[in-house]
Motif scaffolding. Structure first.
Motif, PDB file in Angstrom:
ATOM      1  N   LEU A  24      72.461  53.282  60.737  1.00  0.00           N
ATOM      2  CA  LEU A  24      71.359  54.231  60.889  1.00  0.00           C
ATOM      3  C   LEU A  24      71.531  55.515  60.073  1.00  0.00           C
ATOM      4  CD1 LEU A  24      70.579  53.851  64.699  1.00  0.00           C
ATOM      5  CD2 LEU A  24      69.367  52.829  62.764  1.00  0.00           C
ATOM      6  N   LEU A  25      72.760  55.859  59.743  1.00  0.00           N
ATOM      7  CA  LEU A  25      72.986  57.064  58.949  1.00  0.00           C
ATOM      8  C   LEU A  25      73.097  56.790  57.453  1.00  0.00           C
ATOM      9  CD1 LEU A  25      75.563  58.888  61.247  1.00  0.00           C
ATOM     10  CD2 LEU A  25      73.154  59.459  60.916  1.00  0.00           C
ATOM     11  N   ASN A  26      73.254  55.521  57.058  1.00  0.00           N
ATOM     12  CA  ASN A  26      73.509  55.230  55.657  1.00  0.00           C
ATOM     13  C   ASN A  26      72.799  53.970  55.155  1.00  0.00           C
ATOM     14  OD1 ASN A  26      74.651  55.242  53.103  1.00  0.00           O
ATOM     15  ND2 ASN A  26      76.633  54.514  53.780  1.00  0.00           N
ATOM     16  N   LYS A  30      69.796  52.848  52.142  1.00  0.00           N
ATOM     17  CA  LYS A  30      70.096  52.040  50.953  1.00  0.00           C
ATOM     18  C   LYS A  30      69.149  50.847  50.878  1.00  0.00           C
ATOM     19  CE  LYS A  30      75.028  53.104  50.656  1.00  0.00           C
ATOM     20  NZ  LYS A  30      76.376  52.536  50.760  1.00  0.00           N
ATOM     21  N   GLN A  31      68.858  50.248  52.026  1.00  0.00           N
ATOM     22  CA  GLN A  31      67.979  49.080  52.068  1.00  0.00           C
ATOM     23  C   GLN A  31      66.526  49.433  51.776  1.00  0.00           C
ATOM     24  OE1 GLN A  31      68.668  47.400  55.965  1.00  0.00           O
ATOM     25  NE2 GLN A  31      70.170  45.942  55.170  1.00  0.00           N
ATOM     26  N   TYR A  32      66.050  50.549  52.312  1.00  0.00           N
ATOM     27  CA  TYR A  32      64.629  50.874  52.226  1.00  0.00           C
ATOM     28  C   TYR A  32      64.319  52.055  51.308  1.00  0.00           C
ATOM     29  CZ  TYR A  32      64.207  47.584  56.036  1.00  0.00           C
ATOM     30  OH  TYR A  32      64.262  46.442  56.797  1.00  0.00           O
ATOM     31  N   ALA A  35      61.243  54.755  51.384  1.00  0.00           N
ATOM     32  CA  ALA A  35      60.112  54.212  52.148  1.00  0.00           C
ATOM     33  C   ALA A  35      60.193  54.732  53.586  1.00  0.00           C
ATOM     34  CB  ALA A  35      60.139  52.693  52.115  1.00  0.00           C
ATOM     35  N   ALA A  36      59.635  55.927  53.779  1.00  0.00           N
ATOM     36  CA  ALA A  36      59.743  56.595  55.082  1.00  0.00           C
ATOM     37  C   ALA A  36      59.139  55.778  56.214  1.00  0.00           C
ATOM     38  CB  ALA A  36      59.089  57.976  55.017  1.00  0.00           C
ATOM     39  N   ALA A  37      58.038  55.101  55.967  1.00  0.00           N
ATOM     40  CA  ALA A  37      57.397  54.319  57.032  1.00  0.00           C
ATOM     41  C   ALA A  37      58.314  53.201  57.516  1.00  0.00           C
ATOM     42  CB  ALA A  37      56.071  53.749  56.541  1.00  0.00           C
TER      43      ALA A  37
END
Length: 113
Positions: A24-26, A30-32, A35-37
């Protein structure tokens, strides 16, 4: 995660007590990327599943664990809450709050009844 159990996200990732903070912190960023949504959705889904799991099949022992964990998290400043009533806010704003300590004591007492 100790109380609620693992969380499986729609992307197949399983969050455990060992990998949740890192994810959740890293990793999620990296994955998204930006892309805030999508990242907001992951956080929302994880939180919803944790709360659902925590209160599913609730019993006195599980409730006592929640109280003890919340007390520890509050002392270590990992848990916070907002109270809309000014009088309650004053009571809860101190770490040695008599009301907060009373709640934790009652939860612990219920575990032994």
């Amino acid at each position: 995660m100790k109380i609620s159990g693992n969380v499986v996200l729609p992307n197949g990732t399983t969050l455990t007590g060992d990998n949740t903070a890192e994810y959740l912190l890293n990793t999620v960023y990296k994955q998204y990327g930006n892309a805030a949504a999508e990242t907001d959705a992951i956080f929302g889904l994880a939180a919803a599943q944790v709360l659902s799991n925590m209160f599913k099949n609730i019993n006195v022992s599980k409730l006592a664990s929640v109280g003890t964990t919340m007390n520890t998290m509050a002392k270590e400043r990992h848990f916070s809450m907002y109270v809309f009533d000014e009088n309650l806010e004053k009571l809860f704003s101190r770490q040695d709050s008599p009301l907060l300590l009373q709640i934790v004591r009652r939860i612990r007492l219920w575990a032994f009844i």
